[in-house]
Write a protein that holds these residues in place. Structure first.
Motif, PDB file in Angstrom:
ATOM      1  N   GLY A 153       4.495  -7.486  15.763  1.00  0.00           N
ATOM      2  CA  GLY A 153       5.065  -9.530  14.762  1.00  0.00           C
ATOM      3  C   GLY A 153       5.135  -8.981  13.130  1.00  0.00           C
ATOM      4  O   GLY A 153       5.363  -8.751  12.909  1.00  0.00           O
ATOM      5  N   PRO A 154       5.097 -10.975  12.707  1.00  0.00           N
ATOM      6  CA  PRO A 154       5.740 -10.394  11.240  1.00  0.00           C
ATOM      7  C   PRO A 154       5.155  -9.855  10.432  1.00  0.00           C
ATOM      8  O   PRO A 154       3.320  -9.803  10.821  1.00  0.00           O
ATOM      9  CB  PRO A 154       5.250 -11.985  10.831  1.00  0.00           C
ATOM     10  N   LEU A 155       5.331  -9.611   8.903  1.00  0.00           N
ATOM     11  CA  LEU A 155       4.801  -8.178   8.286  1.00  0.00           C
ATOM     12  C   LEU A 155       3.436  -9.688   8.018  1.00  0.00           C
ATOM     13  O   LEU A 155       3.500 -11.004   7.341  1.00  0.00           O
ATOM     14  CB  LEU A 155       5.548  -8.438   7.444  1.00  0.00           C
ATOM     15  N   ALA A 156       2.430  -9.144   7.086  1.00  0.00           N
ATOM     16  CA  ALA A 156       1.566  -9.942   6.410  1.00  0.00           C
ATOM     17  C   ALA A 156       1.481 -10.580   5.066  1.00  0.00           C
ATOM     18  O   ALA A 156       0.481 -10.347   4.662  1.00  0.00           O
ATOM     19  CB  ALA A 156      -0.082  -9.461   6.862  1.00  0.00           C
ATOM     20  N   GLY A 157       2.582  -9.094   4.498  1.00  0.00           N
ATOM     21  CA  GLY A 157       2.217  -9.705   3.065  1.00  0.00           C
ATOM     22  C   GLY A 157       2.292 -10.466   2.145  1.00  0.00           C
ATOM     23  O   GLY A 157       1.291 -10.518   0.950  1.00  0.00           O
ATOM     24  N   ASP A 158       2.837 -11.251   2.529  1.00  0.00           N
ATOM     25  CA  ASP A 158       2.719 -12.733   1.792  1.00  0.00           C
ATOM     26  C   ASP A 158       1.097 -13.624   1.611  1.00  0.00           C
ATOM     27  O   ASP A 158       0.590 -13.597   1.043  1.00  0.00           O
ATOM     28  CB  ASP A 158       3.352 -13.577   2.317  1.00  0.00           C
ATOM     29  N   ASP A 159       0.997 -13.201   3.834  1.00  0.00           N
ATOM     30  CA  ASP A 159      -1.002 -13.703   3.879  1.00  0.00           C
ATOM     31  C   ASP A 159      -1.897 -12.646   2.376  1.00  0.00           C
ATOM     32  O   ASP A 159      -2.999 -13.830   1.935  1.00  0.00           O
ATOM     33  CB  ASP A 159      -1.219 -13.394   4.888  1.00  0.00           C
ATOM     34  N   TYR A 160      -1.075 -12.041   2.668  1.00  0.00           N
ATOM     35  CA  TYR A 160      -1.834 -10.860   1.880  1.00  0.00           C
ATOM     36  C   TYR A 160      -2.050 -10.841   0.133  1.00  0.00           C
ATOM     37  O   TYR A 160      -3.218 -11.299  -0.893  1.00  0.00           O
ATOM     38  CB  TYR A 160      -1.503  -9.380   1.646  1.00  0.00           C
ATOM     39  N   LEU A 161      -0.709 -11.396  -0.118  1.00  0.00           N
ATOM     40  CA  LEU A 161      -0.408 -12.142  -2.011  1.00  0.00           C
ATOM     41  C   LEU A 161      -1.366 -13.601  -1.920  1.00  0.00           C
ATOM     42  O   LEU A 161      -1.894 -13.982  -3.169  1.00  0.00           O
ATOM     43  CB  LEU A 161       0.589 -12.053  -2.209  1.00  0.00           C
ATOM     44  N   ARG A 162      -0.746 -14.400  -0.507  1.00  0.00           N
ATOM     45  CA  ARG A 162      -2.245 -15.353  -1.453  1.00  0.00           C
ATOM     46  C   ARG A 162      -3.303 -15.430  -1.174  1.00  0.00           C
ATOM     47  O   ARG A 162      -3.776 -15.913  -1.906  1.00  0.00           O
ATOM     48  CB  ARG A 162      -1.455 -16.391   0.566  1.00  0.00           C
ATOM     49  N   PHE A 163      -3.511 -14.727   0.084  1.00  0.00           N
ATOM     50  CA  PHE A 163      -5.526 -14.625  -0.211  1.00  0.00           C
ATOM     51  C   PHE A 163      -6.102 -13.607  -2.060  1.00  0.00           C
ATOM     52  O   PHE A 163      -6.940 -14.120  -2.623  1.00  0.00           O
ATOM     53  CB  PHE A 163      -6.166 -12.835   0.909  1.00  0.00           C
ATOM     54  N   LEU A 164      -4.801 -12.430  -2.336  1.00  0.00           N
ATOM     55  CA  LEU A 164      -5.410 -12.116  -3.530  1.00  0.00           C
ATOM     56  C   LEU A 164      -4.738 -13.550  -4.242  1.00  0.00           C
ATOM     57  O   LEU A 164      -6.370 -13.366  -5.671  1.00  0.00           O
ATOM     58  CB  LEU A 164      -3.941 -10.729  -3.618  1.00  0.00           C
ATOM     59  N   VAL A 165      -3.804 -14.184  -4.700  1.00  0.00           N
ATOM     60  CA  VAL A 165      -3.926 -15.177  -5.806  1.00  0.00           C
ATOM     61  C   VAL A 165      -4.897 -16.337  -5.540  1.00  0.00           C
ATOM     62  O   VAL A 165      -6.036 -16.676  -6.197  1.00  0.00           O
ATOM     63  CB  VAL A 165      -2.965 -14.862  -5.446  1.00  0.00           C
ATOM     64  N   GLY A 166      -4.890 -16.614  -4.278  1.00  0.00           N
ATOM     65  CA  GLY A 166      -5.047 -18.090  -4.012  1.00  0.00           C
ATOM     66  C   GLY A 166      -7.035 -17.888  -3.906  1.00  0.00           C
ATOM     67  O   GLY A 166      -7.750 -18.715  -4.761  1.00  0.00           O
ATOM     68  N   GLN A 167      -7.705 -16.725  -3.302  1.00  0.00           N
ATOM     69  CA  GLN A 167      -9.002 -16.739  -3.162  1.00  0.00           C
ATOM     70  C   GLN A 167      -9.264 -15.727  -4.311  1.00  0.00           C
ATOM     71  O   GLN A 167     -10.809 -16.110  -5.315  1.00  0.00           O
ATOM     72  CB  GLN A 167      -9.224 -16.729  -1.683  1.00  0.00           C
ATOM     73  N   VAL A 168      -8.802 -14.429  -4.235  1.00  0.00           N
ATOM     74  CA  VAL A 168      -9.858 -13.832  -5.235  1.00  0.00           C
ATOM     75  C   VAL A 168     -10.114 -13.702  -6.598  1.00  0.00           C
ATOM     76  O   VAL A 168     -10.878 -14.042  -6.947  1.00  0.00           O
ATOM     77  CB  VAL A 168      -8.875 -11.969  -4.665  1.00  0.00           C
ATOM     78  N   LYS A 169      -8.621 -14.202  -6.937  1.00  0.00           N
ATOM     79  CA  LYS A 169      -8.559 -14.859  -8.702  1.00  0.00           C
ATOM     80  C   LYS A 169      -9.647 -15.774  -8.672  1.00  0.00           C
ATOM     81  O   LYS A 169      -9.434 -15.951  -9.797  1.00  0.00           O
ATOM     82  CB  LYS A 169      -7.164 -14.554  -8.677  1.00  0.00           C
ATOM     83  N   ARG A 170      -8.559 -16.601  -8.051  1.00  0.00           N
ATOM     84  CA  ARG A 170      -9.068 -17.935  -8.021  1.00  0.00           C
ATOM     85  C   ARG A 170     -11.366 -18.017  -8.699  1.00  0.00           C
ATOM     86  O   ARG A 170     -11.538 -18.498  -8.957  1.00  0.00           O
ATOM     87  CB  ARG A 170      -9.287 -18.920  -7.133  1.00  0.00           C
TER      88      ARG A 170
END
Length: 322
Positions: A153-170
């Motif tokens: 199915g769709p690749l998840a690279g954008d989801d991974y980055l949203r997790f890294l920036v929006g959840q982890v870094k915050r």
């Protein structure tokens, strides 16, 4: 299993998942470190990228220097950074040794290191999703089949980055004394993690001021696949990066980019691809001191090799190094 299939399976273990932990539940493990201390956030929800544990390494002196704030380095495949018990190949980057050593030498500021566990489907989750539609149908098929041998199915690279920036870094900026701005925030990884570091800089240049891409998997698919004209594939990959750079907001006068690879094992197959990519980057304005490309003769595709040269990208990433 034929010899060809065995070799292909070995390649997948390196590219698609080179560092799965040896334990059934590495998220429950706290890495032992030689200096500093680690805070563990188990099994955070990364959406389509899956659940991942995050390890935050605080450098020596963090607890004693109450008023000090620190730059932050975000890294992929976090189980490979500090403690061999969490790794599959019994090799680590040794960031808990490299950073304090460089600080004592006066070559680096003390950095917080945030390691994100490898996603369960590592190739899918660390692939730059916006590059995929720019590829030819045949190349897309090679990418789609690399991880599991079946179309996905769709690749998840954008989801991974949203997790890294929006959840982890915050959360990191909220719970620790960080310097949260672009100039004091970097991302680094190797292989697919190197490719994702490039993508993180390109997609979030206002968040990550600099990226280090060690043994960057610039080939996108397998660079050793039989029956593939890799000279032609390298031309296509370079053109895809050229087209993608036109839509990216990262800028060579503001951001900083480091890319390297060795000459042995999988790294030895990257040369035809970087030979095409580097001129594309240079034509887009990437030059010293904000761009560095290095090759390391004899270096292999593993954590031991990255550990041996990690001082170079660390120094490059720290634009305010003492």
């Amino acid at each position: 299993m034929t010899r060809l299939k065995a070799l292909f399976a070995l390649l997948l273990s390196i590219v698609a998942g080179p560092a799965l932990a040896t334990t059934d539940d590495p998220s429950a493990m706290v890495p032992a470190v030689s200096e500093g201390r680690v805070v563990t956030w188990p099994s955070l929800d990364g959406g389509a990228a899956g659940r991942m544990t995050v390890w935050v390494w605080l450098p020596p002196g963090y607890d004693a220097r109450r008023g000090a704030r620190y730059p932050v380095l975000y890294m992929h495949d976090g189980q490979n950074l500090f403690d061999r018990r969490l790794t599959k190949f019994d090799q680590v980057w040794g960031l808990d040794q490299a950073i304090p050593r460089m600080v004592r030498q006066g070559d680096l500021r003390a950095w917080i290191v945030v390691g994100v566990q490898s996603p369960r489907s590592r190739y899918d989750s660390l692939f730059p999703a916006k590059l995929f539609p720019l590829l030819s149908p045949g190349f897309r098929k090679r990418v789609s089949e690399l991880d599991s041998g079946d179309p996905k199915g769709p690749l998840a690279g954008d989801d991974y980055l949203r997790f890294l920036v929006g959840q982890v870094k915050r959360r990191v900026d909220r719970e620790f004394r960080t310097l949260p701005g672009r100039e004091d925030t970097a991302v680094m990884g190797s292989s697919m993690g190197g490719l994702m570091s490039f993508y993180a800089l390109a997609e979030y240049p206002e968040v990550f001021g600099q990226a280090a891409c060690l043994s960057m998997h610039v080939a996108l698919a397998s660079p050793t696949e039989k029956g593939v004209d890799h000279a032609s594939a390298a031309v296509e990959v370079a053109d895809v990066f050229r087209r993608y750079l036109r839509q990216s907001r990262m800028r060579p006068g503001i951001n900083r980019l480091y890319i390297d690879h060795g000459s042995k094992t999988l790294d030895g197959s990257y040369g035809p691809y970087t030979d095409r990519l580097v001129p594309v980057l240079e034509a887009a304005g990437w030059r010293a001191p904000n761009f560095m490309f290095r090759t390391f003769s004899g270096a292999e595709h593993n954590e031991t090799a990255w550990r041996e040269r990690v001082d170079i990208p660390l120094a490059f990433l720290d634009r305010r190094d003492p």
